[in-house]
Write a protein that holds these residues in place. Structure first.
Motif, short mmCIF file in Angstrom:
data_model
loop_
_atom_site.label_atom_id
_atom_site.label_comp_id
_atom_site.label_asym_id
_atom_site.label_seq_id
_atom_site.Cartn_x
_atom_site.Cartn_y
_atom_site.Cartn_z
N SER A 1 -60.81 -47.74 -31.93
CA SER A 1 -60.60 -46.98 -30.95
C SER A 1 -61.94 -46.85 -30.12
O SER A 1 -62.02 -47.25 -29.07
CB SER A 1 -60.43 -45.50 -31.13
OG SER A 1 -60.14 -45.15 -30.75
N PHE A 2 -63.11 -46.73 -30.76
CA PHE A 2 -64.66 -46.41 -30.62
C PHE A 2 -64.35 -48.39 -29.18
O PHE A 2 -64.97 -47.68 -28.26
CB PHE A 2 -64.96 -47.03 -31.68
CG PHE A 2 -66.84 -46.94 -31.23
CD1 PHE A 2 -67.45 -46.33 -30.15
CD2 PHE A 2 -67.55 -48.02 -31.09
CE1 PHE A 2 -69.17 -45.89 -29.76
CE2 PHE A 2 -68.93 -48.32 -30.64
CZ PHE A 2 -69.79 -47.96 -29.82
N LEU A 3 -64.10 -49.26 -29.78
CA LEU A 3 -64.66 -50.58 -29.03
C LEU A 3 -63.71 -50.55 -27.98
O LEU A 3 -64.13 -51.07 -26.90
CB LEU A 3 -63.98 -51.49 -29.84
CG LEU A 3 -64.82 -51.67 -30.87
CD1 LEU A 3 -65.06 -53.53 -32.03
CD2 LEU A 3 -67.12 -52.43 -30.11
N GLN A 4 -62.08 -49.62 -28.39
CA GLN A 4 -61.11 -49.11 -26.78
C GLN A 4 -61.56 -48.93 -25.97
O GLN A 4 -61.80 -49.42 -24.75
CB GLN A 4 -59.87 -49.39 -27.41
CG GLN A 4 -58.89 -50.30 -27.74
CD GLN A 4 -58.16 -49.82 -28.88
OE1 GLN A 4 -57.17 -48.15 -28.67
NE2 GLN A 4 -57.11 -50.57 -28.79
N ASP A 5 -62.21 -47.66 -26.69
CA ASP A 5 -63.36 -46.57 -25.49
C ASP A 5 -64.48 -46.81 -25.06
O ASP A 5 -64.73 -46.82 -23.40
CB ASP A 5 -63.71 -45.48 -25.89
CG ASP A 5 -62.18 -45.00 -26.90
OD1 ASP A 5 -60.91 -44.78 -25.75
OD2 ASP A 5 -62.66 -43.11 -27.27
N VAL A 6 -65.40 -47.95 -25.19
CA VAL A 6 -66.29 -48.87 -25.22
C VAL A 6 -65.89 -49.86 -23.75
O VAL A 6 -66.63 -50.13 -22.82
CB VAL A 6 -67.15 -49.94 -25.93
CG1 VAL A 6 -67.57 -50.71 -24.92
CG2 VAL A 6 -67.63 -49.20 -27.38
N GLN A 7 -64.41 -50.09 -23.87
CA GLN A 7 -63.88 -51.02 -22.54
C GLN A 7 -63.57 -50.97 -21.61
O GLN A 7 -64.29 -50.53 -20.73
CB GLN A 7 -63.32 -52.19 -23.68
CG GLN A 7 -62.79 -53.77 -22.63
CD GLN A 7 -62.14 -54.49 -23.27
OE1 GLN A 7 -62.14 -54.55 -24.13
NE2 GLN A 7 -61.92 -55.35 -22.18
N ALA A 8 -62.85 -49.68 -22.11
CA ALA A 8 -61.69 -48.79 -20.86
C ALA A 8 -62.88 -47.92 -20.66
O ALA A 8 -62.59 -47.47 -19.57
CB ALA A 8 -61.02 -48.13 -21.35
N VAL A 9 -63.72 -46.40 -20.92
CA VAL A 9 -64.02 -45.35 -20.06
C VAL A 9 -65.61 -46.01 -19.71
O VAL A 9 -65.59 -45.48 -18.62
CB VAL A 9 -64.29 -44.66 -21.65
CG1 VAL A 9 -64.96 -43.12 -20.69
CG2 VAL A 9 -62.90 -44.43 -22.03
N HIS A 10 -66.18 -47.42 -20.52
CA HIS A 10 -67.72 -47.04 -20.54
C HIS A 10 -67.35 -48.99 -19.66
O HIS A 10 -68.75 -49.11 -18.95
CB HIS A 10 -68.85 -47.77 -21.12
CG HIS A 10 -68.54 -45.76 -22.67
ND1 HIS A 10 -69.21 -44.84 -21.73
CD2 HIS A 10 -67.89 -45.74 -23.16
CE1 HIS A 10 -69.06 -44.76 -22.85
NE2 HIS A 10 -68.04 -44.66 -23.80
N GLY A 11 -66.47 -49.66 -19.87
CA GLY A 11 -66.80 -50.88 -18.78
C GLY A 11 -67.49 -52.12 -19.24
O GLY A 11 -68.01 -52.62 -18.79
N LEU A 12 -67.89 -52.08 -20.30
CA LEU A 12 -68.64 -53.22 -20.92
C LEU A 12 -67.05 -54.46 -21.71
O LEU A 12 -66.79 -53.60 -22.35
CB LEU A 12 -69.47 -52.07 -22.35
CG LEU A 12 -70.33 -51.53 -21.80
CD1 LEU A 12 -71.24 -50.78 -23.33
CD2 LEU A 12 -71.61 -52.76 -20.93
N PRO A 13 -67.83 -54.88 -21.33
CA PRO A 13 -66.45 -56.20 -22.33
C PRO A 13 -67.00 -56.17 -23.85
O PRO A 13 -68.20 -56.33 -24.30
CB PRO A 13 -67.02 -57.30 -21.54
CG PRO A 13 -69.07 -57.38 -21.52
CD PRO A 13 -68.69 -56.03 -20.81
N VAL A 14 -65.69 -56.33 -24.54
CA VAL A 14 -65.50 -56.78 -25.59
C VAL A 14 -64.28 -57.64 -25.84
O VAL A 14 -63.13 -57.65 -24.97
CB VAL A 14 -64.93 -54.80 -26.20
CG1 VAL A 14 -64.85 -55.51 -28.22
CG2 VAL A 14 -65.90 -53.98 -25.99
N SER A 15 -65.47 -58.35 -26.46
CA SER A 15 -63.82 -59.89 -26.61
C SER A 15 -63.14 -59.68 -27.55
O SER A 15 -62.88 -58.76 -28.20
CB SER A 15 -65.06 -61.03 -27.10
OG SER A 15 -64.96 -60.96 -28.62
#
Length: 158
Positions: free
Chosen positions: A39-53
């Motif tokens: 969930s944290f990594l999904q938020d990092v990508q969706a909310v903060h716009g950072l790429p997560v492979s």
């Protein structure tokens, strides 16, 4: 599991601390720790716009699972899990009450189990272990995005 998020209410993404933490007090919460990481990594990508492979998503959940499992198995009482984005990586930190430092064992294809630290060391950019006044902290860093050279842990081999 008790959770706390940091970084809310700040205005600049560059200044924002992207982190979450949780206290875990039972072995059943290992699955919840993995879900928190996802969930944290999904938020990092969706909310903060950072790429997560996809690799990072899987590796962070694996590292969380291994470190929390070890803490629950070898230390009495609760453990603390913290996830933080720093320098293009997710830093996974697990604190537990045991002052005994974990050691990676020599490779043994006949050994069943006890490969967790070896796995964590193989998939992470770095791993640190520190004794605290009470207990210890294990901190592992996993690259958020795949290395352009397609190296598994985001490291340049050369």
């Amino acid at each position: 599991m008790v959770q706390a998020e940091q970084g809310e209410g700040r205005e600049s993404l560059a200044d924002r601390q992207i982190a979450v933490s949780a206290a875990l007090d039972s072995s059943e919460e290992i699955a919840e720790a993995r879900a928190l990481a996802r969930s944290f990594l999904q938020d990092v990508q969706a909310v903060h716009g950072l790429p997560v492979s996809a690799r990072a998503m899987g590796m962070v959940q694996l590292v969380v699972s291994e470190l929390v499992t070890n803490a629950r198995k070898y230390a009495p009482g609760p453990c603390l899990l913290a996830l933080e984005v720093a320098n293009g990586a997710v830093e996974v930190t697990v604190w537990d009450s045991s002052s005994d430092l974990p050691l990676a064992r020599a490779a043994d294809p006949d050994r069943v189990g006890q490969h967790g630290l070896e796995i964590v060391m193989a998939v992470c950019r770095s791993i640190e272990v520190h004794r605290d006044p009470v207990g210890k902290r294990v901190k592992a860093s996993v690259a958020l995005a795949d290395d352009p050279g397609d190296h598994a842990a985001g490291r340049q081999i050369g």
